[in-house]
Each structure stands twice: as C-alpha cells, then as structure tokens.
Write a protein that holds these residues in place. Structure first.
Motif, PDB file in Angstrom:
ATOM      1  N   ARG A   1       0.857  -1.259   0.047  1.00  0.00           N
ATOM      2  CA  ARG A   1      -0.222  -0.063   0.070  1.00  0.00           C
ATOM      3  C   ARG A   1       0.816   1.022   0.010  1.00  0.00           C
ATOM      4  NH1 ARG A   1      -3.952  -1.888   4.373  1.00  0.00           N
ATOM      5  NH2 ARG A   1      -3.874   0.028   5.323  1.00  0.00           N
TER       6      ARG A   1
ATOM      7  N   GLU B   1       2.125  -5.185 -14.506  1.00  0.00           N
ATOM      8  CA  GLU B   1       1.532  -6.249 -13.393  1.00  0.00           C
ATOM      9  C   GLU B   1       1.456  -5.733 -12.015  1.00  0.00           C
ATOM     10  OE1 GLU B   1       0.473  -9.247 -14.539  1.00  0.00           O
ATOM     11  OE2 GLU B   1       1.421  -9.425 -16.686  1.00  0.00           O
TER      12      GLU B   1
ATOM     13  N   LEU C   1      -0.640  -4.717 -10.496  1.00  0.00           N
ATOM     14  CA  LEU C   1      -1.943  -4.875  -9.774  1.00  0.00           C
ATOM     15  C   LEU C   1      -2.151  -6.382  -9.144  1.00  0.00           C
ATOM     16  CD1 LEU C   1      -3.871  -2.736 -11.923  1.00  0.00           C
ATOM     17  CD2 LEU C   1      -3.149  -2.310  -9.813  1.00  0.00           C
ATOM     18  N   SER C   2      -1.436  -7.210  -9.733  1.00  0.00           N
ATOM     19  CA  SER C   2      -1.625  -8.586  -9.293  1.00  0.00           C
ATOM     20  C   SER C   2      -1.009  -8.904  -7.796  1.00  0.00           C
ATOM     21  CB  SER C   2      -1.054  -9.582 -10.322  1.00  0.00           C
ATOM     22  OG  SER C   2       0.066  -9.114 -10.447  1.00  0.00           O
TER      23      SER C   2
ATOM     24  N   LEU D   1      -7.371  -7.776  -1.844  1.00  0.00           N
ATOM     25  CA  LEU D   1      -8.333  -7.409  -2.729  1.00  0.00           C
ATOM     26  C   LEU D   1      -8.591  -5.943  -2.645  1.00  0.00           C
ATOM     27  CD1 LEU D   1      -9.839  -8.774  -5.013  1.00  0.00           C
ATOM     28  CD2 LEU D   1     -11.862  -8.455  -3.230  1.00  0.00           C
TER      29      LEU D   1
ATOM     30  N   GLN E   1      -6.061  -4.105  -4.406  1.00  0.00           N
ATOM     31  CA  GLN E   1      -6.049  -4.221  -5.777  1.00  0.00           C
ATOM     32  C   GLN E   1      -7.139  -3.136  -6.344  1.00  0.00           C
ATOM     33  OE1 GLN E   1      -6.418  -8.126  -7.311  1.00  0.00           O
ATOM     34  NE2 GLN E   1      -4.667  -8.977  -6.150  1.00  0.00           N
ATOM     35  N   LYS E   2      -8.078  -3.141  -5.531  1.00  0.00           N
ATOM     36  CA  LYS E   2      -9.261  -2.390  -6.075  1.00  0.00           C
ATOM     37  C   LYS E   2      -8.970  -0.939  -6.128  1.00  0.00           C
ATOM     38  CE  LYS E   2     -13.563  -2.551  -5.696  1.00  0.00           C
ATOM     39  NZ  LYS E   2     -14.966  -2.726  -5.228  1.00  0.00           N
TER      40      LYS E   2
ATOM     41  N   SER F   1      -5.894   0.562  -5.931  1.00  0.00           N
ATOM     42  CA  SER F   1      -4.811   0.801  -7.009  1.00  0.00           C
ATOM     43  C   SER F   1      -5.547   0.994  -8.338  1.00  0.00           C
ATOM     44  CB  SER F   1      -3.676  -0.008  -6.645  1.00  0.00           C
ATOM     45  OG  SER F   1      -4.100  -1.496  -6.834  1.00  0.00           O
ATOM     46  N   LEU F   2      -6.563   0.144  -8.659  1.00  0.00           N
ATOM     47  CA  LEU F   2      -7.013   0.140 -10.112  1.00  0.00           C
ATOM     48  C   LEU F   2      -7.898   1.557 -10.201  1.00  0.00           C
ATOM     49  CD1 LEU F   2      -7.113  -1.922 -12.489  1.00  0.00           C
ATOM     50  CD2 LEU F   2      -9.323  -2.628 -11.231  1.00  0.00           C
TER      51      LEU F   2
ATOM     52  N   SER G   1      -0.166  -6.585 -18.964  1.00  0.00           N
ATOM     53  CA  SER G   1      -0.831  -7.471 -18.108  1.00  0.00           C
ATOM     54  C   SER G   1      -1.085  -8.721 -18.776  1.00  0.00           C
ATOM     55  CB  SER G   1      -2.347  -6.855 -17.689  1.00  0.00           C
ATOM     56  OG  SER G   1      -2.824  -7.778 -16.882  1.00  0.00           O
TER      57      SER G   1
ATOM     58  N   GLN H   1      -8.805  -7.595 -18.043  1.00  0.00           N
ATOM     59  CA  GLN H   1      -8.399  -6.319 -17.308  1.00  0.00           C
ATOM     60  C   GLN H   1      -7.990  -5.552 -18.547  1.00  0.00           C
ATOM     61  OE1 GLN H   1      -5.329  -6.344 -14.501  1.00  0.00           O
ATOM     62  NE2 GLN H   1      -6.947  -6.094 -13.032  1.00  0.00           N
TER      63      GLN H   1
ATOM     64  N   GLN I   1     -12.180  -7.335 -11.413  1.00  0.00           N
ATOM     65  CA  GLN I   1     -11.310  -8.059 -10.570  1.00  0.00           C
ATOM     66  C   GLN I   1     -11.890  -9.345 -10.343  1.00  0.00           C
ATOM     67  OE1 GLN I   1      -8.605  -5.946  -9.447  1.00  0.00           O
ATOM     68  NE2 GLN I   1      -7.605  -7.924  -9.763  1.00  0.00           N
TER      69      GLN I   1
END
Lengths: 406, 277
Positions: free
Chosen positions: A151, A169, A171-172, A176, A179-180, A182-183, A200, A205, A372
């Motif tokens: 984070r 990549e 985001l992987s 969760l 991930q959301k 950051s997306l 990616s 995505q 996601q």
C-alpha cells in the motif's frame, strides 16, 4: 503527456563468461552473442490514452516498459516522453527497510527531484492514499506486513500525480481491497487525462481498461490497434499453441474432476467456486448429452465477504474457444450477488443447441465492477454432446430456413 | 520535455512541477546523502559521534605506535610535535579517500535491482559515497589546521590553496569511485582486489613515515601514486615541508586522468546497468 517509440530496437550483448566482456573491452574484438529483445517498435501512445501491452512471457513486454520508463536505453531508435512519468515496474523498489514509512515516501519524492513544499504535497498525497496510520508510518518499513508495504509502495509510486503512468503487472499483488483501490487510482488518473501504458496477463483487465493495445511477439509488434482486435488475435494464437500442447499431452480429463486444484487462482479467494453441477433428464452430471436436450447448470459459491460480486460462466471447447458465455452482470438489471455464506445459481438452457463435440465449463467470480477476478475454475466438468438425430454439423445449431430450392 | 502540466488537477494539492535533470540529481544526491548518514549510525549508541571517534582512534593508534614507541622524526618540519602534524596531514586525505572508495565500490552492485526498476541517474550512487566521506575530510582538515596553529606552524598565505586541493581530492576520488563501482558491477573480483589494494596503498603513501626517510632515488616513484601526490601537496601547502619537484604537476595530471577517465568509462558502460547480466 504521451510516449512515442520511433524505430526502437534493443539488442543485448550476451557474454558467456564475465572475462569475455573485459577482453572485448581491452582488445576491441567482439566476444559476445547478440540477443535481439525488441526490434521495429514504432508507435505512439496518445495523450490521455490507456494502452495495453500483451504477449507471452519473454516476448519483450518488460523490456519495452523499461525503455518507456527510461531504466534502459534502446540500442537504436528513440523514445520521447512528455510530462511527469511514474513507473510501477516493481512496487517498493528502493525502499530502505530500516527507514520509516515517512522517510521512504520522502525518498521517493527526492527521486523525482522534489523538495520543500513540493515534497510536502507529495508526502500528503502518498500518506492519504496509503491509509496507514501516523503511528505505522513512523515505524521502520521492515516491520510492515506485505500488504501494508504494498500500500505504501503504490501510494509513493503514484503520488507524483503522473502525466504518464507505466504499469507492469503491479496490480496482481496485495489484498483485494488494495487491488481495487490501486485500480481505481489508475482509473482516476486516467480520468484526469493521464496517459497509461499498461502491461498485463489479465486479458479481461486489458479489454476493460485499454482503448488500444499491442501484442508483442518475439520482440516485434505482432498486432496493434483497437484492443478487441488485438486481444482476439492474441487469443487465437494462444489457442493454436494450446491446441498443439494438448495434442501432445492427449490428456483426458476425468468427468468427476473436483473444482479448483490447478485451475484456481492463487491465494484465498473471497468468493470461492465450490461446485458446478449439470442436470438433464438423464440425471446429474451426465458425461453425454444429446443435442437439443434441456440442460440446467447449477453453480455453488461460498462468499467470505459482505461485498457485492458477479458470477460469469461459459461453455468452452477443449481449445479454450468460448462457445457461449454470460454473467450476472449481463442480466437486464445486472444485480450483483451479495452476503456471506453459500450462494447458488441455476441457469436453464432449454433445448441446448450444441452439436457433436467435446465441451467444458469456465466459471469466474468477479468483484462488483466486474474487473477483478476473485476466483476461477477453467476447463472443468467436461461433457460430450452427441448429435444423433440430425445430420447438420458444426458447433451449434443456427436457426435457418430453406427459402427456395430450384 | 520535462513537462509542466497544462491539465488542471482536480486534487486539492497543487500539482508539482517536475524538476529538470541536473536539479533533480542535486536534490536526490543531498537527500540520499542525508539518508546515508542517518542509516549508517542508526541503532548505535554514539550515533554521529562515530564520525569523530573513528579518525581520532586511527590517529591515536598510529601516533602512539610510530610517534612515541618507534619515535619517528620528521626532518624539515620545525614543530614541537612534528610527527603528529605529518600524520594528520596524511590521514586527513587517506581516511576520506578509503572511506569513499570502500563504500563506493559496491554502491552500484548493491542497488542492481533498483537501477533496473527505477529510472534515475546512476552517477548519484558513487557520488553519495564520495559525499559521505566529506564529513571525515572536514574533521581531518579542521584538526590539522587547528593543531598546526597550536604548534606555531602557520597560518601561512599558502593555505589559500587548500580549497583547490580539496576540490582536486574530490574530483580524483569521485573519478576513481566511478571506475571502480562500475568495474565491480561488471566483474565482482574488483571488490576483493580493492580491499587489498587499499591496504597496500596505505603503505605506499607517505602517511606514517615521512618521505624524507625514503632513499631519494625512490621519491619520483611516489608521484605515480595519486594519493601520495595529494598528501605531498598538502604537506607542502599546509606544513611548508619540502616535496619532490613536479608534485603539483603530477597531481594535476592525476586529477584530469582519473576525473575525466572515470567519467568517460562510467558513461560508456552505463547502458549495462539497467540490463540483466
């Protein structure tokens, strides 16, 4: 605000032994092989565009991203970058474990050449995004959990408020929620007009985020343009490769295969796919179905959160070609499911119009945005369709009328 | 190219203007140096005091061993405790030099992964090592000047040359650090060799012994040692000791060769840094 590649080529000298480099430098005689990582890369990512890069491992995507970010120089050709560039090639690269979260954020600011008020502004943005408490940020980074570290790293990497964002990549990783988040941060930057170059393996995505894409194959651009066209071309290539591999394996999947051993995504899914059952008039999970038989499919799920989620599934051929796919998101009112505990979906296919062939199922659970993937089970519950009563052939029955026969 | 943003930002914090290349490097260098100092002494009780303890301890050891027990005398230096000044003049140069080289050699290799992932001017890393040695350098020179005056040697007008000598030392050390850090990145043998070479170098430099005690015919050979040139120049400028003819010229040549050559070598090999070897 944009990135332009002009005739970019990257050639790595490969030395068999370290002393070869020394001898070459001293004598001037070539003592290396060359590895062409990229050649003929010629395209521009327009300002405000989100551009996807896809391709197999080792195709040269990462090299291209590094050239875009500026950590390596192209052997030939030029890269033009306009605006502030933030590269998320690896989160947390350069963080000092002994230093506090605050100091590491300041270090990232210094990497961008910021000091004084600009550094403070950077610091504020990063702190706000990281959602870490002041107490945590004063501790050395080595005491952080991996989630906290990620984070902080993502917050520090994007706090520059970049005009150009290069994402590999990244985001992987992380939980969760992260991930959301950051997306969403990437989407927000995009809204603001930032240019995003995105690489990616998650084609879903890429499809949903990118306006245009390029498929890199063997160091060259195999296809470039509209995302859908490029991804489709890449998928077709993957299928051919997969079919080839499958022939070699001549695998026969057991009919009673339990979900989720090899096919499941790594980590503990928040909405787990428990079981897929099919039912016809012949009973449960028939290995063989007749064309135009009624079929009901039931998917059982276990949710561990209160968050909303969607479920998608498709009938696929052994070569991964989708025959038909749908999702709860595609229903007329698109209601997501929600709530902890078991969920059960039943979908009926009256007079299933498949013709002879082998088929399997793919099942996915997705978050409420549908971007996601939470869990997946691919190529499960194989079944054979027998078209005994008709002589028409192909994959599916298409409605047709013979209009005239003269 | 370095973009001032034309797009209005919706966020509450004002958009930050990206800094130009040189300015960015300068900011980064200072910040990195600060971090280097903070982390170097983090977790130790004495903290920054170690920066003073280490040179003073070396000084004390050599002074007791060579100045008192072996009673080395320095011909040509008129002072009640000439050996101490001579020793100090040598250590004021040698300690920061080894400090910078010792840290600098591994600087690129230590950040190998970082250099691949984060675009930044790689010259910063050796520059930080050199910058980190400036504290010891300052302490050394300060002590030398104070003790010189205390013993009635100086102040001389010739001390005005000191800033130039310090600059020469920084350029020379930086050039050598550039070469060695890059060479170590390419060939890891370099690190091991450097440790040994520094040890040898210490004895080939007139620090614990005065050059006057070396047979005259060897004197010219000392000019082939860049650090010896520096030490001799400082002995001449600060303590007014006799030095071989041509010391100043030899030093100037060394500064150009090591400074320019180091920069050139680093630049020509730099593309290797981001690539996987």
């Amino acid at each position: 605000m944009s990135i332009r590649f002009e005739g970019v080529e990257k050639i790595y000298p490969v030395y068999a032994k370290p002393q070869d480099r020394l001898l070459e430098w001293l004598t001037g005689r070539q003592r290396h092989r060359v590895h062409v990582a990229l050649s003929g890369i010629d395209f521009a990512v327009q300002a405000g565009e989100t551009f996807g890069l896809i391709g197999e491992n080792g195709a040269g995507k990462s090299t291209l991203l590094k050239i875009a970010a500026g950590t390596i120089r192209p052997t030939r050709g030029q890269v033009e970058r306009e605006g502030r560039v933030a590269a998320l090639l690896e989160l947390g690269a350069g963080f000092h474990p002994e230093e506090s979260g605050y100091d590491n954020i300041r270090f990232m600011a210094a990497l961008h050449g910021l000091e004084g008020a600009a550094m403070e502004a950077f610091h504020q943005r990063a702190t706000a995004f990281s959602e870490l408490t002041a107490e945590t940020l004063e501790r050395p980074v080595k005491t952080y959990s991996s989630g906290m570290f990620m984070r902080l790293a993502f917050a520090a990497a994007t706090a520059i408020d970049p005009d150009v964002l290069i994402v590999d990549e990244a985001l992987s990783v992380g939980d969760l929620h992260f991930q959301k988040k950051s997306l969403n941060r990437i989407l927000a930057l995009r809204e603001q007009g930032a240019t995003v170059l995105f690489c990616s393996h998650n084609l879903y995505q890429v499809r949903s985020l990118c306006q245009r894409a390029a498929w890199i194959h063997g160091g060259k651009i195999a296809a470039i343009g509209n995302t859908e066209d490029v991804v489709t071309a890449y998928e077709a290539h993957e299928r051919r490769r997969y079919a080839h591999l499958r022939e070699q394996e001549s695998s026969n999947v057991h009919a009673q295969e339990v979900f989720g051993t090899a096919a499941r995504a790594a980590g503990t899914a928040l909405v787990k796919i428990m079981r897929l059952t099919t039912e016809t008039s012949d009973g449960l999970n028939p290995a063989q179905i007749d064309s135009f038989q009624d079929l009901t499919v039931e998917i059982e799920l276990e949710s561990y959160t209160d968050a909303q989620f969607h479920v998608g599934f498709s009938i696929v051929r052994p070569d991964k070609d989708n025959v038909f796919g749908t999702s709860t998101q595609f229903q007329p009112n698109a209601t997501p499911l929600r709530g902890q505990g078991s969920h059960r979906l039943r979908v009926r296919f009256p007079r299933l119009a498949l013709l002879s062939g082998e088929y399997l199922w793919n099942v996915y659970t997705l978050d409420d945005t549908g971007l996601q993937v939470l869990d997946m089970a691919e190529l499960v519950q194989p079944f054979t369709v027998l078209n005994a009563k008709h002589r028409e052939f192909g994959l599916v029955w298409l409605d047709h009328e013979w209009l005239s026969l003269e | 190219m370095n973009g001032k943003s034309e797009i209005r930002r919706e966020t509450g914090v004002p958009a930050v203007a990206a800094a130009g290349g040189a300015q960015r490097a300068w900011v980064l260098w200072r910040y990195w140096l600060l971090r280097e100092f903070k982390t170097r002494y983090a977790g130790s009780v004495l903290g920054l005091a170690w920066a003073f303890v280490q040179p003073l301890a070396s000084l004390a050891i050599f002074y007791v061993l060579f100045g008192l027990i072996l009673a080395v005398r320095v011909p040509g230096l008129v002072a009640s405790n000439g050996y101490l000044l001579h020793l100090l003049a040598g250590l004021a140069i040698w300690l920061p030099f080894t400090d910078a080289i010792g840290r600098g050699v591994g600087s690129l290799a230590a950040y190998e992964d970082f250099l691949r992932k984060q675009p930044m001017p790689a010259e910063i890393l050796p520059a930080v090592s050199v910058g980190g040695s400036l504290l010891v350098l300052g302490i050394g020179y300060g002590l030398l000047l104070v003790l010189s005056i205390g013993q009635g040697v100086g102040p001389f007008w010739s001390w005005a040359w000191l800033p130039l000598l310090v600059l020469a030392q920084v350029v020379l050390t930086f050039g050598l650090t550039l070469v060695l850090s890059m060479a170590h990145f390419l060939w890891r043998d370099v690190g091991s060799v450097v440790g040994f070479a520094l040890q040898l170098g210490f004895y080939l430099t007139p620090i614990v012994y005065p050059l006057a005690q070396v047979p005259e015919r060897f004197h010219i050979w000392f000019l082939l040692n860049p650090v010896a040139c520096l030490v001799l120049a400082v002995q001449s400028v600060v303590l007014h000791m006799p030095v071989p003819q041509g010391t100043a010229w030899a030093l100037a040549v060394w500064v150009v060769v090591l400074g320019g050559g180091g920069w050139w070598f680093f630049r020509s090999m730099k593309p290797v840094l981001g690539e996987a070897l």
